[in-house]
Design a protein around this motif. Structure first.
Motif, PDB file in Angstrom:
ATOM      1  N   LEU A 265       3.719  -1.706  -1.983  1.00 53.30           N
ATOM      2  CA  LEU A 265       4.060  -0.893  -0.814  1.00 53.30           C
ATOM      3  C   LEU A 265       5.139   0.111  -1.179  1.00 53.30           C
ATOM      4  CD1 LEU A 265       2.656  -3.408   0.489  1.00 53.30           C
ATOM      5  CD2 LEU A 265       4.164  -3.075   2.453  1.00 53.30           C
ATOM      6  N   GLY A 266       4.967   1.340  -0.726  1.00 52.54           N
ATOM      7  CA  GLY A 266       5.960   2.372  -0.970  1.00 52.54           C
ATOM      8  C   GLY A 266       7.143   2.259  -0.038  1.00 52.54           C
ATOM      9  N   GLU A 267       8.141   3.057  -0.311  1.00 47.97           N
ATOM     10  CA  GLU A 267       9.374   3.028   0.478  1.00 47.97           C
ATOM     11  C   GLU A 267       9.110   3.470   1.915  1.00 47.97           C
ATOM     12  OE1 GLU A 267      13.960   4.757   0.152  1.00 47.97           O
ATOM     13  OE2 GLU A 267      12.422   5.384  -1.268  1.00 47.97           O
ATOM     14  N   GLY A 268       9.751   2.776   2.854  1.00 52.66           N
ATOM     15  CA  GLY A 268       9.689   3.193   4.247  1.00 52.66           C
ATOM     16  C   GLY A 268       8.423   2.833   4.980  1.00 52.66           C
ATOM     17  N   CYS A 269       7.618   1.926   4.440  1.00 53.06           N
ATOM     18  CA  CYS A 269       6.421   1.475   5.162  1.00 53.06           C
ATOM     19  C   CYS A 269       6.813   0.537   6.305  1.00 53.06           C
ATOM     20  CB  CYS A 269       5.478   0.721   4.230  1.00 53.06           C
ATOM     21  SG  CYS A 269       4.681   1.748   2.999  1.00 53.06           S
ATOM     22  N   THR A 270       5.987   0.524   7.327  1.00 51.26           N
ATOM     23  CA  THR A 270       6.147  -0.420   8.421  1.00 51.26           C
ATOM     24  C   THR A 270       4.846  -1.201   8.573  1.00 51.26           C
ATOM     25  OG1 THR A 270       7.709   1.002   9.602  1.00 51.26           O
ATOM     26  CG2 THR A 270       6.578  -0.696  10.889  1.00 51.26           C
ATOM     27  N   VAL A 271       4.951  -2.534   8.576  1.00 48.60           N
ATOM     28  CA  VAL A 271       3.777  -3.388   8.720  1.00 48.60           C
ATOM     29  C   VAL A 271       4.042  -4.370   9.851  1.00 48.60           C
ATOM     30  CG1 VAL A 271       2.168  -4.953   7.567  1.00 48.60           C
ATOM     31  CG2 VAL A 271       3.337  -3.173   6.235  1.00 48.60           C
ATOM     32  N   LYS A 272       3.203  -4.329  10.873  1.00 51.17           N
ATOM     33  CA  LYS A 272       3.411  -5.106  12.086  1.00 51.17           C
ATOM     34  C   LYS A 272       2.766  -6.505  11.992  1.00 51.17           C
ATOM     35  CE  LYS A 272       5.769  -2.140  14.497  1.00 51.17           C
ATOM     36  NZ  LYS A 272       7.150  -2.437  14.947  1.00 51.17           N
ATOM     37  N   PRO A 273       3.104  -7.407  12.925  1.00 46.83           N
ATOM     38  CA  PRO A 273       2.590  -8.783  12.889  1.00 46.83           C
ATOM     39  C   PRO A 273       1.062  -8.842  12.920  1.00 46.83           C
ATOM     40  CG  PRO A 273       4.387  -8.606  14.469  1.00 46.83           C
ATOM     41  CD  PRO A 273       4.057  -7.213  14.038  1.00 46.83           C
ATOM     42  N   LEU A 278      -4.430  -6.804   1.258  1.00 46.38           N
ATOM     43  CA  LEU A 278      -4.866  -7.522   0.061  1.00 46.38           C
ATOM     44  C   LEU A 278      -5.239  -6.538  -1.041  1.00 46.38           C
ATOM     45  CD1 LEU A 278      -7.216 -10.166   1.759  1.00 46.38           C
ATOM     46  CD2 LEU A 278      -4.838 -10.492   1.047  1.00 46.38           C
ATOM     47  N   ASN A 279      -4.675  -6.728  -2.223  1.00 43.27           N
ATOM     48  CA  ASN A 279      -5.058  -5.973  -3.417  1.00 43.27           C
ATOM     49  C   ASN A 279      -5.104  -4.464  -3.152  1.00 43.27           C
ATOM     50  OD1 ASN A 279      -5.835  -6.118  -6.229  1.00 43.27           O
ATOM     51  ND2 ASN A 279      -7.878  -5.481  -5.594  1.00 43.27           N
ATOM     52  N   SER A 280      -4.056  -3.940  -2.560  1.00 41.57           N
ATOM     53  CA  SER A 280      -4.040  -2.534  -2.159  1.00 41.57           C
ATOM     54  C   SER A 280      -2.709  -1.876  -2.504  1.00 41.57           C
ATOM     55  CB  SER A 280      -4.295  -2.409  -0.651  1.00 41.57           C
ATOM     56  OG  SER A 280      -5.600  -2.860  -0.325  1.00 41.57           O
ATOM     57  N   VAL A 281      -2.732  -0.548  -2.548  1.00 39.63           N
ATOM     58  CA  VAL A 281      -1.519   0.243  -2.758  1.00 39.63           C
ATOM     59  C   VAL A 281      -1.285   1.075  -1.510  1.00 39.63           C
ATOM     60  CG1 VAL A 281      -0.413   2.053  -4.109  1.00 39.63           C
ATOM     61  CG2 VAL A 281      -1.780   0.295  -5.263  1.00 39.63           C
ATOM     62  N   ILE A 282      -0.118   0.920  -0.924  1.00 41.26           N
ATOM     63  CA  ILE A 282       0.246   1.597   0.322  1.00 41.26           C
ATOM     64  C   ILE A 282       1.354   2.592   0.013  1.00 41.26           C
ATOM     65  CG2 ILE A 282       0.938   1.282   2.705  1.00 41.26           C
ATOM     66  CD1 ILE A 282      -1.663  -0.195   1.920  1.00 41.26           C
ATOM     67  N   GLY A 283       1.138   3.855   0.338  1.00 41.51           N
ATOM     68  CA  GLY A 283       2.103   4.898   0.016  1.00 41.51           C
ATOM     69  C   GLY A 283       3.332   4.867   0.896  1.00 41.51           C
ATOM     70  N   ILE A 294      -6.366  -4.225   5.485  1.00 42.89           N
ATOM     71  CA  ILE A 294      -6.540  -3.272   4.379  1.00 42.89           C
ATOM     72  C   ILE A 294      -6.809  -4.080   3.124  1.00 42.89           C
ATOM     73  CG2 ILE A 294      -5.478  -1.439   3.024  1.00 42.89           C
ATOM     74  CD1 ILE A 294      -3.678  -0.925   5.519  1.00 42.89           C
ATOM     75  N   GLU A 295      -7.973  -3.891   2.533  1.00 45.11           N
ATOM     76  CA  GLU A 295      -8.362  -4.644   1.341  1.00 45.11           C
ATOM     77  C   GLU A 295      -8.859  -3.696   0.252  1.00 45.11           C
ATOM     78  OE1 GLU A 295     -11.297  -7.556   2.244  1.00 45.11           O
ATOM     79  OE2 GLU A 295     -10.025  -8.715   3.597  1.00 45.11           O
ATOM     80  N   ASN A 296      -8.389  -3.920  -0.977  1.00 48.89           N
ATOM     81  CA  ASN A 296      -8.902  -3.215  -2.160  1.00 48.89           C
ATOM     82  C   ASN A 296      -8.893  -1.700  -1.975  1.00 48.89           C
ATOM     83  OD1 ASN A 296      -9.571  -5.810  -3.223  1.00 48.89           O
ATOM     84  ND2 ASN A 296     -11.504  -5.756  -2.105  1.00 48.89           N
ATOM     85  N   SER A 297      -7.846  -1.186  -1.354  1.00 49.61           N
ATOM     86  CA  SER A 297      -7.815   0.223  -0.991  1.00 49.61           C
ATOM     87  C   SER A 297      -6.503   0.887  -1.400  1.00 49.61           C
ATOM     88  CB  SER A 297      -8.029   0.381   0.522  1.00 49.61           C
ATOM     89  OG  SER A 297      -9.307  -0.081   0.888  1.00 49.61           O
ATOM     90  N   VAL A 298      -6.502   2.209  -1.321  1.00 47.71           N
ATOM     91  CA  VAL A 298      -5.314   3.012  -1.601  1.00 47.71           C
ATOM     92  C   VAL A 298      -5.059   3.913  -0.402  1.00 47.71           C
ATOM     93  CG1 VAL A 298      -4.293   4.785  -3.084  1.00 47.71           C
ATOM     94  CG2 VAL A 298      -5.717   2.984  -4.085  1.00 47.71           C
ATOM     95  N   LEU A 299      -3.855   3.846   0.140  1.00 44.68           N
ATOM     96  CA  LEU A 299      -3.441   4.712   1.246  1.00 44.68           C
ATOM     97  C   LEU A 299      -2.300   5.591   0.776  1.00 44.68           C
ATOM     98  CD1 LEU A 299      -5.049   2.454   2.736  1.00 44.68           C
ATOM     99  CD2 LEU A 299      -3.415   2.682   4.615  1.00 44.68           C
TER     100      LEU A 299
END
Length: 346
Positions: A265-273, A278-283, A294-299
């Motif tokens: 996960l990149g800086e400043g992400c917010t992930v809610k309850p 899974l196996n992903s990259v979050i910008g 979110i599975e096997n994906s890139v955001l």
């Protein structure tokens, strides 16, 4: 010794991701792609690096600057007109005339460049190509070497009997070491290709021309969405051994979210309850609402994923809005600033 990275392409194969972001700086595990090439050059002690640009050059220079932040010295050359790979090398290196390491700007590799340099020098080569074995050579140009590592011929996309007669499966890996004498083979201000003009000319002249086969190094052309996504999966799975994997930055993640250890996960992400990653990259700056999957994906950065949306095996560009209960399925590539309204299926 200096290096030249050929980064002037428009990234057409990678569209729509490259409409607003030139391919050299598309994020790979939340780092501009070219930093991985700069890393392997710096590790080899090469810090004088020229970038040959054409498409959206200002964006690239804005991101990379003069290179001091990354321990190198960067300079930029922008082609006024398309020069081809060989012509770009002539334009960039002619004034310096020293041994030059040339990299195609879409190759992700953990190659030990210093080992290729040793091989090049030991053979007193005028030119050395790195070669990589592939399973299906019919989609590539094959480079054949003899028992001493000398390049003896090139076969472009072999088919039929020509394919059956081949005794090698090595292709051009897009990393070259060239002596200044090669510059003399390229006309000034001419559009010339390494693959179709310069390398055949070197071979026909009988100059010392060698191929270094990459046996244990990672190598991938990231120039298609499929390979771009694959590069991320290879990073997350630990398949790339010679490059340190970027880790997660600080983000606002609820303890009730389910995020596996592979994901970044990149800086400043917010992930809610109730969200699951899974196996992903979050910008950086991505906002993920309750029960999203979110599975096997890139955001890419600053995208919003609304409640109960599902994204699998896909790439989502920068500043997108994914509505409630949206389903984004395998192989989808969503360009920057796209809005998918509630309950959309892609």
């Amino acid at each position: 010794m200096q290096a030249l990275i050929l980064a002037g392409g428009k990234g057409i194969r990678l569209r729509p991701l490259t409409v607003y972001t030139p391919k050299p700086i598309v994020p790979v595990v939340n780092r501009p792609f070219l930093l991985y090439q700069i890393d392997i050059l710096r590790e080899a002690g090469v810090t004088d690096i020229t970038l040959s640009l054409s498409y959206q050059p200002d964006k690239i220079e804005h991101v990379l600057g003069n290179g001091s932040e990354f321990g190198v010295n960067l300079r930029y050359i922008t082609e006024a007109n398309p020069m081809g790979t060989g012509g770009a090398y002539k334009l960039a290196a002619e004034s310096l005339r020293e041994t030059t390491i040339v990299l195609n700007g879409d190759i992700l590799t953990d190659l030990k460049v210093s080992e290729v340099v040793k091989f090049h020098q030991a053979n007193e080569a005028a030119a050395t190509l790195t070669l990589v074995p592939v399973t299906d050579v019919s989609r590539f140009g094959v480079s054949e070497v003899d028992n001493y590592g000398r390049i003896v011929r090139f076969v472009e996309k072999p088919q039929g009997e020509e394919l059956a007669d081949l005794k090698t499966n090595t292709i051009n890996a897009g990393v070259y070491i060239l002596e200044p004498s090669i510059l003399d083979l390229i006309a000034k201000d001419a559009n010339r290709s390494f693959e179709y003009d310069v390398f055949p000319d070197i071979l026909s002249r009988g100059l010392p021309f060698f191929g270094y086969v990459m046996e244990d190094s990672y190598w991938l052309d990231i120039g298609t969405p499929e390979n771009y996504l694959r590069a991320h999966h290879d990073f997350l799975s630990g398949k790339i051994k010679g490059i340190e994997r970027p880790e997660s930055a600080y983000s606002d993640v609820t303890t009730k979210a389910d995020i596996d250890k592979r994901s970044v996960l990149g800086e400043g992400c917010t992930v809610k309850p109730g969200a699951r990653i899974l196996n992903s990259v979050i910008g950086p700056g991505v906002y993920i609402e309750e029960k999203a999957v979110i599975e096997n994906s890139v955001l890419w950065s600053h995208t919003k994923v609304s409640t109960a949306a599902e994204i699998r095996d896909s790439i989502i560009g920068r500043s997108c809005h994914i509505g409630r209960n949206v389903t984004v399925g395998e192989g989808s590539v969503i360009g920057d600033k796209t809005t998918l309204t509630d309950y959309t299926r892609v």
